[in-house]
Structure formats: structure tokens, C-alpha cells
Design an enzyme around this catalytic site. Structure first.
Site, short mmCIF file in Angstrom:
data_model
loop_
_atom_site.label_atom_id
_atom_site.label_comp_id
_atom_site.label_asym_id
_atom_site.label_seq_id
_atom_site.Cartn_x
_atom_site.Cartn_y
_atom_site.Cartn_z
N LEU A 13 0.81 -1.21 0.00
CA LEU A 13 0.00 0.00 0.00
C LEU A 13 0.85 1.27 0.00
O LEU A 13 0.49 2.26 -0.64
CB LEU A 13 -0.92 0.01 1.22
CG LEU A 13 -2.13 -0.91 1.16
CD1 LEU A 13 -2.79 -1.01 2.53
CD2 LEU A 13 -3.15 -0.42 0.13
N ASP A 53 13.53 3.43 9.93
CA ASP A 53 13.02 2.29 10.70
C ASP A 53 12.23 2.89 11.85
O ASP A 53 12.81 3.50 12.76
CB ASP A 53 14.18 1.45 11.22
CG ASP A 53 13.74 0.26 12.07
OD1 ASP A 53 12.55 0.20 12.44
OD2 ASP A 53 14.58 -0.60 12.37
N ASN A 79 2.33 4.75 7.36
CA ASN A 79 1.87 3.52 6.73
C ASN A 79 2.52 2.27 7.32
O ASN A 79 1.91 1.20 7.31
CB ASN A 79 2.17 3.59 5.23
CG ASN A 79 1.94 2.27 4.52
OD1 ASN A 79 0.81 1.83 4.34
ND2 ASN A 79 3.03 1.62 4.13
N TYR A 160 -3.10 -7.11 16.88
CA TYR A 160 -3.24 -6.18 15.75
C TYR A 160 -4.43 -5.23 15.92
O TYR A 160 -4.26 -4.01 15.82
CB TYR A 160 -3.35 -6.96 14.44
CG TYR A 160 -3.44 -6.08 13.23
CD1 TYR A 160 -2.31 -5.43 12.73
CD2 TYR A 160 -4.65 -5.91 12.55
CE1 TYR A 160 -2.39 -4.61 11.62
CE2 TYR A 160 -4.73 -5.10 11.44
CZ TYR A 160 -3.60 -4.46 10.97
OH TYR A 160 -3.69 -3.64 9.86
N LYS A 164 -4.33 -1.03 16.47
CA LYS A 164 -4.98 -0.08 15.57
C LYS A 164 -6.06 0.74 16.30
O LYS A 164 -6.33 1.89 15.93
CB LYS A 164 -5.56 -0.81 14.36
CG LYS A 164 -4.49 -1.40 13.44
CD LYS A 164 -3.53 -0.34 12.92
CE LYS A 164 -2.55 -0.89 11.91
NZ LYS A 164 -1.65 0.14 11.35
N THR A 193 -1.67 -7.99 0.61
CA THR A 193 -0.30 -7.51 0.83
C THR A 193 0.46 -8.54 1.65
O THR A 193 -0.12 -9.49 2.19
CB THR A 193 -0.27 -6.16 1.58
OG1 THR A 193 -0.75 -6.37 2.91
CG2 THR A 193 -1.10 -5.11 0.87
#
Length: 235
Positions: A13, A53, A79, A160, A164, A193
Site C-alpha cells: 500500500l 526504521d 503507513n 493487531y 490499531k 499484501t
């Protein structure tokens, strides 16, 4: 000329977002942990490579100094992100979740985002139209994960979506702290991805749509929001 930095942009992405923003006239810094991969990707697109990084303070500070020396920054696209999987590309559920697994996920997805944003805030605050786009996920929605029948409800992972959801909260608080900026969280959709072992159902072209749109948001546009290509999402 709008100058944009995209972290984690040597593929997926981030790469597609860089391609699209270059096409509309942005000067794009293509951020990558690996200098060689970043340089190769930037050369293919006509972007400017920068080693960054997000988990390393020295790397982030060096990138900020390099971009400052080149003239500054208008748009930051956070991103870079990870979703750790098992050896067979399985999702780590609650029974197998460890503190170390949670820490690893948050180090990139949350602490890395804050580290980069903090380092580039001085440059963004000098811009006439500063924008920050934070990559979130539909899995960040507490409403979605707790509502039977929604696409997110069946997802068994913990680290995860928790990371988020933290990104969403960070977005809201930063947007209130810096009302002169446009700071939003976006959900690109379940995109094919490396992050998900290429199990997604969307192309990167489809997934990048909302990222590109919010990277170009006008100074009077929305801020502190949570968006998909189709509209707003419930927190």
C-alpha cells in the site's frame, strides 16, 4: 509543491500510495527500513528514498534531519505496520497471545507511529497545509468487533486490532491538539499484501484509494476522523 513522506513504502500500500501521489504532483519521500529495497523502489517511481526504521529513534531522527535539510514536509503518511502471524500464516488468538507478542506489534504500529509523528511535528507545523494520515484498520472498530454479523466480528486476533484501536485514539487526540493540521485515520480495506500473507481480497490500487484521498485533504477538510473509501466508520 507538496512534499510527502510515506513510511514502509517500498512495497504494498505504501508503494502504491507513493505512485499515486507522485502522479498528482507531490514530491514523495519513499521511506523504507532497508536502504537497497527503498532505493530500488524509489528509482522505479521517481521518488526520493529515505531510510527510516520506525522502531529505531536514531533512524527516525536521521530521516527527519535529512528531510528538513531538503526543505521540509507537508504530508506524513504513517503507513508502516505489522501483523504477526504463525509459521503457517495463522492468526495468533487470545489463548496463544503473549505479552512479548503484544509488545512487538505495538512497537511498530503504535510506538513507531508516535516516534515518527513526534520527530516530524516541527516540520509539519511550518507547513501552510499540514496533513497526517494514520493507517488504521476496520479491525480497530470496537463497534465492529463486538457486533455479530459484521466482517470484523469473527477475527480472533488481539494484538493487531488493539494496536490499531490505539492508533485511532492517538489520531483523535493529536487532531484536537493541533487543529491547524488535518489528522485522520484510514481503513484501506482487506488488501492483498505481505502483511496478511497476501490473503486479502482487494488490490493495492483499491486499498490505496482512501489513503491518497486523505493525503490530499484540504485545509478546511475533516480532521480527527476514521474513514474508509465509502465513508466514516464507527469507533
Amino acid at each position: 509543491m507538496t512534499t510527502t513522506l510515506i513510511t514502509g513504502a517500498n512495497k504494498g500500500l505504501g508503494y502504491e500510495t507513493a505512485r499515486r501521489l507522485l502522479a498528482v504532483g507531490h514530491t514523495v519521500y519513499l521511506g523504507s527500513r532497508d536502504a537497497g529495497r527503498g532505493r530500488d523502489a524509489a528509482e522505479r517511481l521517481g521518488a526520493r528514498p529515505v531510510v527510516i526504521d520506525v522502531t529505531d529513534e536514531a533512524s527516525v531522527q536521521a530521516a527527519a534531519k535529512a528531510i528538513e535539510a531538503d526543505g521540509g514536509l507537508d504530508v506524513l503518511v504513517n503507513n508502516a505496520g505489522i501483523e504477526s502471524r504463525t509459521a503457517g500464516n495463522g492468526i495468533v488468538g487470545a489463548a496463544d497471545l503473549t505479552a512479548e507478542h503484544m509488545r512487538e506489534t505495538f512497537e511498530t504500529n503504535v510506538f513507531g507511529l508516535v516516534r515518527v509523528t513526534h520527530a516530524f511535528l516541527p516540520l509539519l507545523r511550518r507547513s501552510a497545509a499540514p496533513v497526517v494520515v494514520n493507517l488504521s484498520s476496520g479491525l480497530a472498530s470496537l463497534t465492529g468487533l463486538s457486533t455479530p454479523g459484521t466482517p470484523a466480528y469473527a477475527y480472533p486476533g488481539v494484538a493487531y486490532p488493539a494496536s490499531k484501536t490505539a492508533v485511532n485514539m492517538i489520531t483523535v487526540q493529536y487532531a484536537k491538539a493541533f487543529p491547524e493540521m488535518r489528522i485522520n485515520a484510514v481503513e484501506p480495506g482487506f488488501t492483498k499484501t505481505d502483511l496478511n500473507g497476501n490473503t486479502g481480497v482487494q488490490t493495492v490500487e483499491q486499498g490505496a484509494e482512501i489513503i491518497v484521498r486523505m493525503a490530499q485533504v484540504a485545509p478546511d477538510g475533516p480532521t480527527g476522523g476514521y474513514f474508509t473509501a465509502e465513508g466514516t466508520l464507527p469507533w
